[in-house]
Design an enzyme around this catalytic site. Structure first.
Site, PDB file in Angstrom:
ATOM      1  N   ASP A   1     -12.509  21.522  42.442  1.00  0.00           N
ATOM      2  CA  ASP A   1     -12.679  20.643  41.287  1.00  0.00           C
ATOM      3  C   ASP A   1     -11.470  20.710  40.370  1.00  0.00           C
ATOM      4  OD1 ASP A   1     -13.548  23.335  40.745  1.00  0.00           O
ATOM      5  OD2 ASP A   1     -14.437  22.639  38.872  1.00  0.00           O
TER       6      ASP A   1
ATOM      7  N   GLU B   1     -15.713  25.205  39.384  1.00  0.00           N
ATOM      8  CA  GLU B   1     -15.051  26.292  38.660  1.00  0.00           C
ATOM      9  C   GLU B   1     -14.761  25.906  37.218  1.00  0.00           C
ATOM     10  OE1 GLU B   1     -11.843  28.767  36.987  1.00  0.00           O
ATOM     11  OE2 GLU B   1     -11.808  26.599  37.368  1.00  0.00           O
TER      12      GLU B   1
END
Length: 409
Positions: free
Chosen positions: A94, A162
């Site tokens: 991400d 994350e």
């Protein structure tokens, strides 16, 4: 064979550009920030490595009804070595949103070479955290296409979420599969960097974000006695936060700054006009907490201050947790992964590394909490989360060569 692989990795500039261009094309930010998640990006990576002949791929996906795919992908891609002892490279798929796109010189989700420095490629995510993924993929491809069986096994571990609390990423995987990583494995997280590459992160502060809501009574500016000024109460509380921070007096030389920090940051808009006294104020605290303290202790002290403010001003104060990541025990500087990484960095870059801690959290914190040593390191610009984010091609290659050295006894 090690020297052969290092030479192979030295000639991967075009591959780095190919990987960065393709991964950057996916706006892989999560639903908390209005995105669709990481599934399309993960599928592209999986299809690529399967085209290389890699078949040892395991999914540890988390369900998330908020994204179109209904899942947040987490996958482990393995290459078997002579032993089960495994070198792990962990990266997150991400990215953060681009922010104000007017500050970008090029489209954020189109990776382009810098016009002034041919060693830099720019685009959202190229450094945070695609540089780590690229380095891992370079190693994997070199191992597979040359049919190399290294002394250690190799695992590229790609996680989601994350950037927004790890709920559907490393926390989900390690809570569900706590034995996935063995305690004697070598675990590297290339998600912290310095320009010199001279610091290996072995400890992280706990992270706590608090939302503070203060309720008074709104009234006209000409009749202040008829209201209860929440702005004044908030201002007093903000000024006293420094006293709360001072309570946490322990210091650690691993970190800079070496203390627990409790900082007022964001303040929401209150009233739109000057002649209205605010009846509600909302502000936020960013707390970075030394491992010697718990987040609960910090919440307790902020709550004590809130009670004093309520009594003094006759307002109500509500405290809620916006984000929390407990710190974990530091990795021992003498741990095998730290010592071997230090040697590999010196061999590749000629750099003598020191160790230290950071205030920001990485996926390493969760793994350390299970008693597994983790080294967090890469060489970066660094410019993560910034407009015109860039990554040096030479860093992706140099880091891959550094990590590759750990595969051989």
């Amino acid at each position: 064979m090690k020297e052969f692989l290092l030479q192979e990795l030295s000639n991967t500039r075009d591959e780095v550009i190919f990987l960065q261009k393709n991964m950057t094309a996916f706006p892989a930010f999560g639903p908390n920030e209005g995105g669709i998640g990481e599934s399309e990006k993960a599928a592209w990576i999986e299809n690529l490595v399967r085209s290389w002949g890699v078949s040892d791929i395991t999914h540890y996906d988390a369900k998330d009804e908020r994204v179109p795919s209904k899942t947040r992908p987490n996958l482990v891609i393995r290459h078997k070595g002579k032993t089960d002892k495994t070198l792990w490279i962990i990266g997150h798929m991400d990215v953060v949103p681009p922010g104000n796109e007017s500050l970008w010189k090029t489209p954020p989700f189109e990776a382009v070479l810098d016009g002034e420095d041919a060693d830099i490629i720019r685009g959202r995510g190229v450094e945070d955290n695609q540089q780590a993924i690229v380095s891992g993929l370079l190693i994997l491809h070199a191992l597979v296409k040359n049919a190399v069986v290294p002394d250690c096994s190799f695992a590229l571990f790609l996680v989601s979420d994350e950037e927004t609390r790890n709920t559907y990423g490393i926390n989900y995987v390690m809570d569900t599969y706590p034995d996935l990583i063995a305690k004697d494995d070598l675990v590297l997280v290339p998600d912290f960097s310095t320009p010199e590459g001279d610091l290996i992160e072995i400890a992280e502060k706990g992270v706590l974000w608090l939302k503070i809501e203060i309720e008074g009574k709104q009234c006209h500016g000409s009749t202040p006695d008829e209201g209860n000024n929440a702005f004044v109460a908030m201002s007093d509380m903000v000024m006293q936060i420094q006293n709360v921070e001072a309570y946490f007096s322990k210091r650690s030389s691993l970190f800079s700054p070496p203390r627990t920090t409790i900082v007022p940051t964001r303040h929401e808009e209150n009233v739109p006009n000057i002649n209205t006294i605010s009846g509600k104020e909302v502000f936020y605290l960013d707390c970075r907490i030394l491992p010697e303290y718990s987040t609960a202790e910090v919440i307790g002290k902020v709550t004590e201050l809130a009670q004093k403010i309520m009594k003094k001003y006759g307002v109500s104060v509500r405290i809620s947790v916006d984000n929390v990541e407990e710190s974990s025990p530091a990795t021992d500087e003498r741990a095998e992964v730290v010592q071997k990484l230090k040697q590999a960095i010196f061999e590749e870059y000629g750099i003598i590394c020191k160790v230290g801690g950071v205030g920001g959290a990485t996926v390493g914190c969760k793994i350390r909490s299970l008693g597994i040593p983790v080294a967090v390191w890469s060489r970066g610009i660094p410019n993560y989360h910034q407009p015109n984010e860039g990554s040096k091609i030479s860093h992706a290659i140099g880091d891959a060569k550094t990590f590759c050295r750990l595969l051989f006894a």
